[in-house]
Design a protein around this motif. Structure first.
Motif, PDB file in Angstrom:
ATOM      1  N   MET A   1      67.951  67.047  11.264  1.00  0.00           N
ATOM      2  CA  MET A   1      67.551  68.443  11.309  1.00  0.00           C
ATOM      3  C   MET A   1      66.269  68.606  12.127  1.00  0.00           C
ATOM      4  N   LYS A   2      65.406  67.568  12.089  1.00  0.00           N
ATOM      5  CA  LYS A   2      64.160  67.657  12.843  1.00  0.00           C
ATOM      6  C   LYS A   2      64.467  67.714  14.341  1.00  0.00           C
ATOM      7  N   LYS A   3      65.431  66.893  14.789  1.00  0.00           N
ATOM      8  CA  LYS A   3      65.806  66.914  16.202  1.00  0.00           C
ATOM      9  C   LYS A   3      66.394  68.262  16.585  1.00  0.00           C
ATOM     10  N   LEU A   4      67.180  68.822  15.698  1.00  0.00           N
ATOM     11  CA  LEU A   4      67.775  70.136  15.953  1.00  0.00           C
ATOM     12  C   LEU A   4      66.679  71.187  16.109  1.00  0.00           C
ATOM     13  N   PHE A   5      65.689  71.144  15.229  1.00  0.00           N
ATOM     14  CA  PHE A   5      64.578  72.092  15.313  1.00  0.00           C
ATOM     15  C   PHE A   5      63.817  71.919  16.625  1.00  0.00           C
ATOM     16  N   VAL A   6      63.563  70.672  17.022  1.00  0.00           N
ATOM     17  CA  VAL A   6      62.828  70.413  18.262  1.00  0.00           C
ATOM     18  C   VAL A   6      63.624  70.911  19.456  1.00  0.00           C
ATOM     19  N   LEU A   7      64.925  70.671  19.467  1.00  0.00           N
ATOM     20  CA  LEU A   7      65.755  71.149  20.574  1.00  0.00           C
ATOM     21  C   LEU A   7      65.756  72.674  20.640  1.00  0.00           C
ATOM     22  N   ALA A  11      64.281  74.915  23.734  1.00  0.00           N
ATOM     23  CA  ALA A  11      65.122  75.899  24.427  1.00  0.00           C
ATOM     24  C   ALA A  11      64.483  77.281  24.367  1.00  0.00           C
ATOM     25  N   THR A  12      63.933  77.643  23.223  1.00  0.00           N
ATOM     26  CA  THR A  12      63.288  78.943  23.073  1.00  0.00           C
ATOM     27  C   THR A  12      62.070  79.049  23.987  1.00  0.00           C
ATOM     28  N   LEU A  13      61.268  77.998  24.029  1.00  0.00           N
ATOM     29  CA  LEU A  13      60.095  77.983  24.891  1.00  0.00           C
ATOM     30  C   LEU A  13      60.486  78.091  26.360  1.00  0.00           C
ATOM     31  N   PHE A  14      61.511  77.334  26.757  1.00  0.00           N
ATOM     32  CA  PHE A  14      61.962  77.356  28.149  1.00  0.00           C
ATOM     33  C   PHE A  14      62.442  78.744  28.538  1.00  0.00           C
ATOM     34  N   VAL A  44      71.740  72.707  25.701  1.00  0.00           N
ATOM     35  CA  VAL A  44      70.896  72.437  24.531  1.00  0.00           C
ATOM     36  C   VAL A  44      71.673  72.701  23.246  1.00  0.00           C
ATOM     37  N   VAL A  45      72.443  73.777  23.238  1.00  0.00           N
ATOM     38  CA  VAL A  45      73.252  74.090  22.054  1.00  0.00           C
ATOM     39  C   VAL A  45      74.293  73.004  21.822  1.00  0.00           C
ATOM     40  N   ALA A  48      72.528  70.073  20.350  1.00  0.00           N
ATOM     41  CA  ALA A  48      72.180  70.359  18.959  1.00  0.00           C
ATOM     42  C   ALA A  48      73.413  70.237  18.072  1.00  0.00           C
ATOM     43  N   ALA A  49      74.554  70.692  18.563  1.00  0.00           N
ATOM     44  CA  ALA A  49      75.793  70.579  17.793  1.00  0.00           C
ATOM     45  C   ALA A  49      76.151  69.111  17.578  1.00  0.00           C
ATOM     46  N   ALA A  50      75.923  68.282  18.583  1.00  0.00           N
ATOM     47  CA  ALA A  50      76.196  66.851  18.450  1.00  0.00           C
ATOM     48  C   ALA A  50      75.277  66.228  17.400  1.00  0.00           C
ATOM     49  N   VAL A  51      74.012  66.646  17.393  1.00  0.00           N
ATOM     50  CA  VAL A  51      73.065  66.123  16.402  1.00  0.00           C
ATOM     51  C   VAL A  51      73.492  66.540  14.996  1.00  0.00           C
ATOM     52  N   VAL A  52      73.902  67.784  14.847  1.00  0.00           N
ATOM     53  CA  VAL A  52      74.341  68.271  13.536  1.00  0.00           C
ATOM     54  C   VAL A  52      75.591  67.524  13.092  1.00  0.00           C
TER      55      VAL A  52
END
Length: 65
Positions: A1-7, A11-14, A44-45, A48-52
């Protein structure tokens, strides 16, 4: 979940930085830049889906034991 949050944060910052740039560009270049941002956000999505999915697999394995 931490990696998902960082991703998600990256993405939001970019996207925020791209939206705040105030350079005068012809409309055609703006459309191309927007398409690139959308493609990058989609990538990025997907990551994130792969991480989840991998996290869900680990949880499932842990619960099964």
């Amino acid at each position: 979940m931490k990696k998902l949050f960082v991703l998600f944060a990256a993405a939001t910052l970019f996207v925020g930085v791209q939206a705040c740039k105030s350079t005068e560009q012809p409309a055609e270049e703006v459309v191309e830049a927007t398409e690139e941002v959308v493609e990058d956000a989609a990538a990025v999505v997907d990551s994130a889906a792969a991480v989840v999915d991998s996290a869900a697999a680990v949880v499932t394995e842990t619960v099964a034991k």
